[in-house]
Design a protein around this motif. Structure first.
Motif, short mmCIF file in Angstrom:
data_model
loop_
_atom_site.label_atom_id
_atom_site.label_comp_id
_atom_site.label_asym_id
_atom_site.label_seq_id
_atom_site.Cartn_x
_atom_site.Cartn_y
_atom_site.Cartn_z
N VAL A 443 0.84 -1.20 0.00
CA VAL A 443 0.00 0.00 0.00
C VAL A 443 0.87 1.25 0.00
CG1 VAL A 443 -1.58 1.38 1.39
CG2 VAL A 443 -2.03 -1.04 1.09
N GLN A 444 1.83 1.25 0.89
CA GLN A 444 2.70 2.42 1.02
C GLN A 444 3.57 2.62 -0.21
OE1 GLN A 444 5.44 2.44 4.45
NE2 GLN A 444 4.40 4.34 4.99
N ALA A 445 4.07 1.54 -0.76
CA ALA A 445 5.01 1.63 -1.88
C ALA A 445 4.36 2.17 -3.15
CB ALA A 445 5.61 0.26 -2.16
N VAL A 446 3.13 1.74 -3.44
CA VAL A 446 2.53 2.07 -4.74
C VAL A 446 1.56 3.24 -4.68
CG1 VAL A 446 2.80 -0.30 -5.54
CG2 VAL A 446 0.63 0.40 -4.50
N SER A 447 1.28 3.77 -3.49
CA SER A 447 0.40 4.93 -3.40
C SER A 447 0.94 6.05 -4.27
CB SER A 447 0.32 5.42 -1.95
OG SER A 447 -0.33 6.66 -1.89
N ASP A 448 0.06 6.68 -5.07
CA ASP A 448 0.54 7.69 -6.00
C ASP A 448 0.82 9.03 -5.33
OD1 ASP A 448 -2.00 8.72 -5.61
OD2 ASP A 448 -2.75 8.14 -7.58
N LYS A 449 0.69 9.10 -4.01
CA LYS A 449 1.14 10.28 -3.30
C LYS A 449 1.95 9.92 -2.07
CE LYS A 449 -1.70 12.63 -0.78
NZ LYS A 449 -2.82 13.45 -0.29
N ALA A 450 2.39 8.65 -1.99
CA ALA A 450 3.22 8.18 -0.88
C ALA A 450 2.57 8.53 0.46
CB ALA A 450 4.62 8.78 -0.96
N ASP A 451 1.26 8.53 0.49
CA ASP A 451 0.53 8.85 1.72
C ASP A 451 -0.61 7.85 1.82
OD1 ASP A 451 -0.93 9.85 3.79
OD2 ASP A 451 -1.16 11.86 2.99
N VAL A 452 -0.46 6.86 2.69
CA VAL A 452 -1.38 5.73 2.67
C VAL A 452 -2.79 6.08 3.10
CG1 VAL A 452 0.44 4.05 2.99
CG2 VAL A 452 -0.65 5.06 4.98
N THR A 453 -3.00 7.27 3.68
CA THR A 453 -4.36 7.65 4.06
C THR A 453 -5.25 7.81 2.84
OG1 THR A 453 -3.77 10.00 4.08
CG2 THR A 453 -3.61 8.80 6.16
N ARG A 454 -4.68 7.85 1.65
CA ARG A 454 -5.48 7.98 0.43
C ARG A 454 -5.54 6.68 -0.35
NH1 ARG A 454 -8.51 11.92 1.27
NH2 ARG A 454 -9.04 11.94 -0.94
N ASN A 455 -5.12 5.57 0.26
CA ASN A 455 -5.05 4.35 -0.53
C ASN A 455 -5.27 3.10 0.31
OD1 ASN A 455 -4.68 3.34 -3.14
ND2 ASN A 455 -2.57 2.79 -2.75
N MET A 456 -5.96 3.25 1.46
CA MET A 456 -6.01 2.14 2.39
C MET A 456 -7.39 2.03 3.02
SD MET A 456 -3.73 1.75 5.86
CE MET A 456 -4.28 3.32 6.49
N GLN A 506 -4.40 -8.04 -5.21
CA GLN A 506 -5.76 -7.83 -5.70
C GLN A 506 -6.49 -6.75 -4.89
OE1 GLN A 506 -7.35 -8.99 -8.31
NE2 GLN A 506 -6.20 -10.79 -8.99
N LEU A 507 -6.37 -6.84 -3.57
CA LEU A 507 -7.08 -5.88 -2.72
C LEU A 507 -6.47 -4.49 -2.78
CD1 LEU A 507 -7.83 -8.18 0.33
CD2 LEU A 507 -9.49 -7.26 -1.28
N VAL A 508 -5.15 -4.40 -2.84
CA VAL A 508 -4.50 -3.10 -2.94
C VAL A 508 -4.88 -2.42 -4.25
CG1 VAL A 508 -2.27 -1.92 -3.17
CG2 VAL A 508 -2.59 -3.64 -1.38
N ALA A 509 -4.92 -3.17 -5.34
CA ALA A 509 -5.31 -2.61 -6.63
C ALA A 509 -6.76 -2.12 -6.61
CB ALA A 509 -5.11 -3.63 -7.75
#
Length: 653
Positions: A443-456, A506-509
């Protein structure tokens, strides 16, 4: 007649103090909808590698979501996009509160601000009336003072204002924009870009209606959503005794150096008492709860400031400085947040600046002379508040810390880099629980803003490790975020070994697509995908909302295609700006420093690499993390293929 959109955009050049109202391009908006989507499209056209973050040509692109300002509950956000001075990459932040809906009602689907003013200014937007006003009297003022003075200037107490404070004026990388209602535009230097342009604030007031294509259908959908809000409200009402202490226990303490399991018995007792301590502050000092525009969640708590005004605080802002300084004291947390809000500072980032400074001082990498004679110790309230002031004004050690953890460690040297935990040069959020798993690391690695609060999704974060019976009940509850074909992954046992990338990838995508949809619609993540039991949970429901507002024929499949288009476009923007596969990584602490005594597990680089391979495959990206020509053309992005290929050649890949 347009539906959902207002039909106008603004181009503002601060160098010439000129503005122009531009025409609406229906094809562009139908392809990218709004918010993060339309911003990414405009960013691609305007930000090439030669456009430096602190240059007149670096645009600030602001767009409300396509649903923002309508009757859809929780649709109240706008996205700010820019090239980050901290990462040199595409970056975006979402603002809630009331300002985004006001911009929409003023008649604008986006604003693009370029240039640099020779003197401090603020922008005043009142429907068709646009002014670039002198802000000399506002320079040096806090965000609270700025809002009050602008309202006084305009003789209008209802004007919505978003502004920088002294930190933005001093180009601190952790500088934020604040709107005074607990909503901010934070992370990666947005406030610094405003300050570099001598832009103190944007004030907005609007009187225009948003026309709805199918008002009866929209009303029915909204009534359905409102019947589903009790669970979410109830969850947040138990904030003091559930969410807040859980965040504290999940985090590392200090500079990611210690866990709950490792801490002293006295400190563990403080952590166990966190819920009661939080409730005591609420009982003694909280004035009331408030929400953003058209939201009944009331997730923000209002507290009186020493100057007689009010501060609004929620979620991670509570715990940022407590975990950073090893001081579990909610009165102290409130003081830190209020100082950050006044100076225009991202509390999550600055807490990490402070933690690193104390950690390096304890390790004797920083000396007393380096830190202006301060005795940097854990648990010292005065030290933390002093460092916040120094960072905001770039004074002494604060000048170095103001460039963020990554750059400060590089300048300090002497081995400081080993203890500077960032991803893509961005500091992690204070509560880093679960990121030692391969799911959290990905989650942290591929987030397009390196901020997991927008991708988790908090579902995966918290419930994947729950007993199977609880997960089964959740799936059948009617609130599950995921379609039927993903349920198999939720029901599998949580894999801590990293041997099976499939469920994680799958879930991260899928989550990345969900969060992209919220950021193009303007929906709050709490309503749509982050919290348990979100009322606007399925993509099908989001597609119906968009269709009823705009009149477009959008179903779940088309909305997913749009989300993937935006993900591929943002990735291509960053590839063009120099992003490489090796940048998709996780924190040093998980790769190198944790041991069995911490209760955390190391991430095996080879296993993690296999997770990246599978994630890239699901995205349709090559092994180096670059979208393939086939993927771009499938996403109707064929026009960027040649530029993406040129970026690959120029970066030596």
């Amino acid at each position: 007649m347009l539906h959902g959109w207002m039909g106008s955009a603004l181009e503002i050049n601060l160098s010439t103090a000129q503005w122009e109202k531009t025409e609406f391009d229906s094809r562009l908006y139908e392809s990218f909808l709004g918010g993060k989507g339309i911003n990414a499209r405009l960013f691609w056209d305007r930000v090439t590698p030669d456009v430096e973050p602190f240059s007149a040509d670096n645009p600030i692109i602001i767009s409300p979501g396509v649903l923002t300002g309508t009757m859809v509950p929780g649709a109240n956000r706008a996205v700010f996009t820019f090239r980050s001075p901290q990462t040199s990459l595409h970056h975006y932040s979402a603002l809630g509160g009331f300002w985004p809906a006001e911009l929409k009602h003023a008649g604008y689907d986006n604003i693009v601000i370029t240039g640099k003013s020779p003197t401090p200014v603020y922008i005043w937007i009142r429907d068709d009336k646009i002014e670039i006003r002198d802000a000399g009297h506002l320079w040096g003022k806090s965000t609270h003072q700025t809002k009050a003075l602008i309202r006084e200037d305009l003789n209008n107490n209802q004007v919505q204002v978003v502004s920088i404070g002294p930190a933005g004026e001093n180009r601190v990388f952790g500088a934020s924009l604040e709107d005074g209602t607990g909503a901010s535009v934070s992370r990666c230097g947005i406030g610094a870009v405003f300050g570099d342009k001598n832009l103190k604030a944007i004030a907005v007031s609007g009187t225009q209606d948003i026309h709805i294509a199918e008002p009866q259908k929209l009303d029915e959908l909204c009534q359905f959503i409102l019947t589903r809000t009790d669970n979410l409200r109830n969850f947040y009402q138990h904030f003091a005794f559930t969410l807040n202490p859980a965040l504290v226990r999940a985090g590392f303490f200090g500079n990611l150096s210690q866990t709950y399991r490792q801490s002293s018995p006295e400190f563990q007792a403080d952590i166990k008492a966190a819920g009661q301590k939080c409730q005591d502050l609420i009982d003694k000092q909280r004035v009331r709860e408030v929400s953003c525009y058209n939201c009944g969640l009331r997730c923000k708590h209002v507290y009186r400031r020493p100057d007689g005004g009010y501060s609004f605080i929620k979620c991670q802002s509570w715990i940022a400085f407590m975990t950073a300084s090893k001081l579990i004291d909610y009165d102290f947390a409130l003081k830190c947040y209020q100082a950050c809000e006044a100076h225009g500072l991202d509390a999550l980032a600055v807490a990490r600046y402070v933690a690193m400074a104390i950690d390096l001082f304890e390790r004797r990498i920083l000396t007393s002379q380096d830190v202006d004679g301060l005795d940097l110790k854990w648990g010292n309230e005065d030290v933390v508040l002093s460092l916040i002031e120094k960072i905001a004004h770039r004074e002494g050690i604060g000048d170095m810390l103001a460039d963020g953890v990554h750059e400060a460690a590089r300048r300090i040297g002497k081995g400081a880099e080993e203890f500077a935990d960032t991803v893509k040069k961005v500091e992690p959020i204070p509560s880093s629980g679960g990121f030692d798993s391969y799911w959290g690391a990905l989650v942290q690695a591929v987030s397009d803003k390196a901020d997991v609060t927008r991708n988790m999704s908090i579902f995966v974060q918290g419930f994947w490790q729950a007993p199977k019976e609880i997960r089964e009940n959740y799936i059948s509850s009617g609130y599950c975020l995921y379609p039927e074909e993903y349920e198999q992954y939720l029901l599998e046992e949580f894999d801590k070994t990293g041997d099976n990338p499939e469920p994680t990838c799958q879930l991260v995508a899928y989550d990345e697509e969900m969060f992209t949809i919220t950021d193009l619609t303007g929906l709050c993540n709490f309503w749509s995908c982050f919290m348990p039991d979100p009322p606007i949970h399925k993509r099908e429901l989001k597609a119906k909302l968009i269709s009823s507002v705009t009149g477009l024929d959008i179903d779940e499949a088309e909305l997913t295609k749009i989300a993937k288009r935006i993900i591929n476009l943002v990735r291509s923007c960053n590839v063009r700006l120099g992003l490489k596969r090796e940048d998709d990584t996780t924190l040093n602490v998980y790769l190198k420093r944790v041991s069995s005594t911490t209760g955390r597990k190391k991430i095996d680089p080879e296993k993690f690499s296999k997770h990246l391979d599978r994630f890239y495959e699901l995205r349709g990206w090559a092994a180096d993390g670059i979208p393939t020509q086939e993927t771009l053309e499938k996403s109707d992005l064929g026009f960027i293929v040649s530029d993406t290929e040129n970026a690959v050649r120029n970066n030596g890949r």
